[in-house]
Design a protein around this motif. Structure first.
Motif, PDB file in Angstrom:
ATOM      1  N   ARG A   1     -37.473 -37.965   2.869  1.00 26.40           N
ATOM      2  CA  ARG A   1     -38.039 -38.180   1.539  1.00 26.40           C
ATOM      3  C   ARG A   1     -39.026 -39.348   1.539  1.00 26.40           C
ATOM      4  O   ARG A   1     -40.110 -39.273   0.953  1.00 26.40           O
ATOM      5  CB  ARG A   1     -36.922 -38.432   0.520  1.00 26.40           C
ATOM      6  CG  ARG A   1     -36.011 -37.237   0.262  1.00 26.40           C
ATOM      7  CD  ARG A   1     -36.788 -36.067  -0.331  1.00 26.40           C
ATOM      8  NE  ARG A   1     -35.901 -35.041  -0.838  1.00 26.40           N
ATOM      9  CZ  ARG A   1     -35.530 -33.963  -0.175  1.00 26.40           C
ATOM     10  NH1 ARG A   1     -35.988 -33.753   1.056  1.00 26.40           N
ATOM     11  NH2 ARG A   1     -34.725 -33.077  -0.713  1.00 26.40           N
TER      12      ARG A   1
ATOM     13  N   ASN B   1     -40.650 -31.440  -4.715  1.00 28.67           N
ATOM     14  CA  ASN B   1     -39.805 -30.844  -3.681  1.00 28.67           C
ATOM     15  C   ASN B   1     -39.307 -29.520  -4.269  1.00 28.67           C
ATOM     16  O   ASN B   1     -38.261 -29.477  -4.911  1.00 28.67           O
ATOM     17  CB  ASN B   1     -38.629 -31.774  -3.360  1.00 28.67           C
ATOM     18  CG  ASN B   1     -38.067 -31.531  -1.980  1.00 28.67           C
ATOM     19  OD1 ASN B   1     -38.722 -31.825  -0.984  1.00 28.67           O
ATOM     20  ND2 ASN B   1     -36.870 -30.983  -1.923  1.00 28.67           N
TER      21      ASN B   1
ATOM     22  N   LEU C   1     -44.152 -30.429  -1.270  1.00 29.86           N
ATOM     23  CA  LEU C   1     -43.568 -30.127   0.026  1.00 29.86           C
ATOM     24  C   LEU C   1     -43.590 -28.612   0.224  1.00 29.86           C
ATOM     25  O   LEU C   1     -43.344 -27.850  -0.713  1.00 29.86           O
ATOM     26  CB  LEU C   1     -42.121 -30.626   0.077  1.00 29.86           C
ATOM     27  CG  LEU C   1     -41.427 -30.615   1.441  1.00 29.86           C
ATOM     28  CD1 LEU C   1     -42.026 -31.661   2.363  1.00 29.86           C
ATOM     29  CD2 LEU C   1     -39.935 -30.857   1.268  1.00 29.86           C
TER      30      LEU C   1
END
Length: 313
Positions: A84, A187, A257
């Motif tokens: 992360r 994400n 992502l």
């Protein structure tokens, strides 16, 4: 010559070396019961155990980032810290192209789409770079939990969490008409269904040597909105790209992502359709795992520099 880091992590990532379990346990004694010495004589823990993973995260955040109050509601996603924070380092370099240096401080305003109950990107970004964050989520429990984490760590003035009432909208309903962000993060849900998410967990457990009968425990946890959505990652990316066009003048860079490489070609075609002026794919490597960040801007290079100058005053 650039130094090649064996881990594949960004050079500024604090987690290049193996975990220092002695230091972690000294800072966070609750981790100690989960640590053992394996057959190779190395200290480790059972990464298939959700309680052990949560304890490790709590210790890493306390030791390396000064985040001393971190917990999750039962069953919510417990993210891997090294990966992360790597995302943050790589997009910081992207911003540096316009800023002239890696930008720090509260003038850098970031939108985290799907902040989650763990609030991990805002917490890490506020500590590593001093950035300000708005975190959005469709789950009211996540918004409440993330807000509590921000305030309990003295970051209530840097991190604001907002509830997205419309699950079909990503930016509308969150961004005010006059708000500007230098970056958006995301994400996205990885899987297309709960069944697919469960199969993914079974594969992880087999890789960890922890295959078990029956429904597996999700070692990193995760609720529906955190793990899966209709159409999976590809559909989520398509929606995000289409909706970003309307807010192209309010954000310097959009990013997400992308876990599945095969989703990139369709995403690139979608970005061409909406008229993105610049598209980047930033690869991230951690051990044997490769993922990537897809970033796009509706401004050309000269406009991004000017936009930064105007926004950074």
């Amino acid at each position: 010559m650039k130094t090649q880091h064996k881990s594949g992590l960004h050079p500024r990532n604090r987690h290049q070396a193996p975990y220092d379990f002695d230091a972690l346990c000294q800072r966070t004694p609750s981790l100690l019961p989960f640590v053992f010495v394996n057959e190779h004589g190395n200290q480790t823990l059972d990464f298939a155990d959700p309680a052990a993973v949560k304890a490790l995260n709590r210790a890493l955040l306390a030791l390396h980032y000064g985040i001393h109050h971190w917990d999750l509601p039962p069953g919510y996603l417990c993210p891997p810290i090294p990966g992360r924070v790597d995302y943050l380092h790589r997009v910081a370099d992207l911003l540096a192209e316009s800023a002239g240096q890696v930008p720090t401080g509260k003038k850098v305003r970031v939108l985290d789409i799907g902040v989650g109950a763990n609030c991990i990107y805002p917490l890490l970004g506020a500590r590593e770079y001093g950035w300000r964050f708005v975190g959005s989520d469709i789950d009211p429990v996540s918004v409440k939990a993330a807000t509590l984490l921000a305030t309990s760590n003295g970051l209530g003035n840097q991190i604001e969490c907002r509830h997205q009432p419309d699950a079909k909208q990503i930016f509308r309903g969150i961004l005010g008409s006059k708000e500007r962000f230098m970056l958006t993060l995301c994400n996205p849900p990885f899987h297309a269904s709960l069944a697919e998410a469960s199969k993914g967990t079974e594969r992880k457990l087999r890789n960890l040597g922890k295959a078990q009968a029956g429904a597996p425990v999700l070692n990193f946890g995760g609720q529906k909105a955190e793990l899966w959505c209709e159409g999976g990652e590809a559909a989520f990316l398509a929606t995000m790209i289409a909706q970003s066009q309307v807010f192209g003048a309010q954000c310097l860079w959009f990013s997400s992502l992308v876990s599945k490489k095969e989703n990139l070609p369709a995403a690139n075609k979608a970005l061409a359709r909406v008229g993105a002026k610049e598209v980047r794919v930033l690869e991230m490597t951690q051990g044997n795992k490769i993922s990537r960040i897809l970033a796009w801007s509706f401004l050309d290079e000269a406009s991004r520099v000017a936009w930064w100058s105007a926004s950074g005053r």
